[in-house]
Motif scaffolding. Sequence first.
Motif: not given
Length: 154
Positions: A24-28, A57-61
């Motif tokens: 999973r890669v955060p948008t940021s 996928v939301r959340g910390r990870n």
Amino acid sequence: MQLDKFTDYALRVLMTLAVRAPARVPTSEIAAVFALSENHLSKVATQLVREGFVTSVRGRNGGLVLARPSDEIVVGNVVRAMKRNDPVVACFGTDKSCLILPVCGLRTPLALAQEAFFATLDRYTLADITRSQGALGALLEMRTDNEEPRQHTH
């Protein structure tokens, strides 16, 4: 035809996710790699989710991940979805104010050119355009805060 920035950024997001799959890669993180506005890239990501190319996928990870394998994502479909039916010229859309519209000989060649553009993109999947994953992966590594932003062009 020219791709707008929104579509260009969408393709960059998808290419990044393909190279980094299954992570999973955060948008940021994607925004930082390409030195783009995180806010604008979030809008792009939202559209990619809405169109079914990406899962969020939301959340910390949390982060973004491809909604299906990269060999099932056709580049032409992505461009069509992201361009949101923007016409190649105004008269292909709702603007019918052009004086020569009733007798214009340019409409047919432009329509055929647009069809050829998409027909070419329809021959490629996300897997096809990310075949050099090792080299792409090296270029898409998260840069540290003290590095200068990299300029990536296609």
